[in-house]
Design a protein around this motif. Sequence first.
Motif, PDB file in Angstrom:
ATOM      1  N   ARG A 107       0.839  -1.192   0.000  1.00 44.86           N
ATOM      2  CA  ARG A 107       0.000   0.000   0.000  1.00 44.86           C
ATOM      3  C   ARG A 107       0.872   1.238   0.000  1.00 44.86           C
ATOM      4  O   ARG A 107       1.682   1.440   0.911  1.00 44.86           O
ATOM      5  CB  ARG A 107      -0.898  -0.004   1.227  1.00 44.86           C
ATOM      6  N   PRO A 108       0.736   2.095  -1.028  1.00 48.82           N
ATOM      7  CA  PRO A 108       1.491   3.351  -1.010  1.00 48.82           C
ATOM      8  C   PRO A 108       0.907   4.291   0.039  1.00 48.82           C
ATOM      9  O   PRO A 108      -0.310   4.398   0.171  1.00 48.82           O
ATOM     10  CB  PRO A 108       1.314   3.912  -2.423  1.00 48.82           C
ATOM     11  N   LEU A 109       1.776   4.920   0.792  1.00 51.84           N
ATOM     12  CA  LEU A 109       1.349   5.893   1.793  1.00 51.84           C
ATOM     13  C   LEU A 109       1.269   7.245   1.098  1.00 51.84           C
ATOM     14  O   LEU A 109       2.249   7.990   1.022  1.00 51.84           O
ATOM     15  CB  LEU A 109       2.327   5.909   2.970  1.00 51.84           C
ATOM     16  N   GLY A 110       0.081   7.535   0.549  1.00 50.58           N
ATOM     17  CA  GLY A 110      -0.136   8.671  -0.334  1.00 50.58           C
ATOM     18  C   GLY A 110       0.388   9.993   0.169  1.00 50.58           C
ATOM     19  O   GLY A 110       0.954  10.780  -0.589  1.00 50.58           O
ATOM     20  N   GLY A 121       8.134   8.195  -2.445  1.00 51.32           N
ATOM     21  CA  GLY A 121       7.379   8.068  -1.208  1.00 51.32           C
ATOM     22  C   GLY A 121       7.630   6.741  -0.528  1.00 51.32           C
ATOM     23  O   GLY A 121       8.557   6.018  -0.872  1.00 51.32           O
ATOM     24  N   ARG A 122       6.759   6.419   0.402  1.00 48.49           N
ATOM     25  CA  ARG A 122       6.897   5.205   1.208  1.00 48.49           C
ATOM     26  C   ARG A 122       5.713   4.266   0.968  1.00 48.49           C
ATOM     27  O   ARG A 122       4.642   4.705   0.574  1.00 48.49           O
ATOM     28  CB  ARG A 122       6.983   5.560   2.690  1.00 48.49           C
ATOM     29  N   ILE A 123       5.971   2.980   1.249  1.00 43.17           N
ATOM     30  CA  ILE A 123       4.939   1.961   1.125  1.00 43.17           C
ATOM     31  C   ILE A 123       4.826   1.217   2.450  1.00 43.17           C
ATOM     32  O   ILE A 123       5.756   1.205   3.251  1.00 43.17           O
ATOM     33  CB  ILE A 123       5.246   0.960  -0.020  1.00 43.17           C
ATOM     34  N   SER A 124       3.670   0.581   2.657  1.00 45.40           N
ATOM     35  CA  SER A 124       3.438  -0.246   3.824  1.00 45.40           C
ATOM     36  C   SER A 124       3.052  -1.631   3.349  1.00 45.40           C
ATOM     37  O   SER A 124       2.091  -1.792   2.587  1.00 45.40           O
ATOM     38  CB  SER A 124       2.317   0.348   4.680  1.00 45.40           C
ATOM     39  N   CYS A 125       3.812  -2.634   3.793  1.00 45.49           N
ATOM     40  CA  CYS A 125       3.557  -4.015   3.363  1.00 45.49           C
ATOM     41  C   CYS A 125       3.091  -4.868   4.527  1.00 45.49           C
ATOM     42  O   CYS A 125       3.406  -4.622   5.653  1.00 45.49           O
ATOM     43  CB  CYS A 125       4.816  -4.642   2.783  1.00 45.49           C
TER      44      CYS A 125
END
Length: 99
Positions: free
Chosen positions: A80-83, A95-99
């Motif tokens: 999930r991209p952290l918009g 940016g950052r992602i959450s897995c």
Amino acid sequence: MCRLPARALLVALLLSACASPSPEFFGASKTAVTIDGRAFTVFRRDNRVQVIRHGYAAPAAQRGIPEQMLRAVAEATGCRPLGDSFIGDSGERRGRISC
């Protein structure tokens, strides 16, 4: 069968080779993704990503590109991209992602 003129094929090949990551993403995994007919390259290093749009986008089309970039990140990484963490423009964002 659709045939492209030689010049168009050469331009397409050159554009596809243009996705180079920023120095912080050298050596990162690289995934090519197409979203709604638009090509992107996603570079991933741990929980950080860089997404690069390929090709020209008319000013009217640029409004929807940030959302397409987030979809490209999700498809390329499975995360999930952290918009709110994404910065950049319609050509390149990080940016950052959450897995």
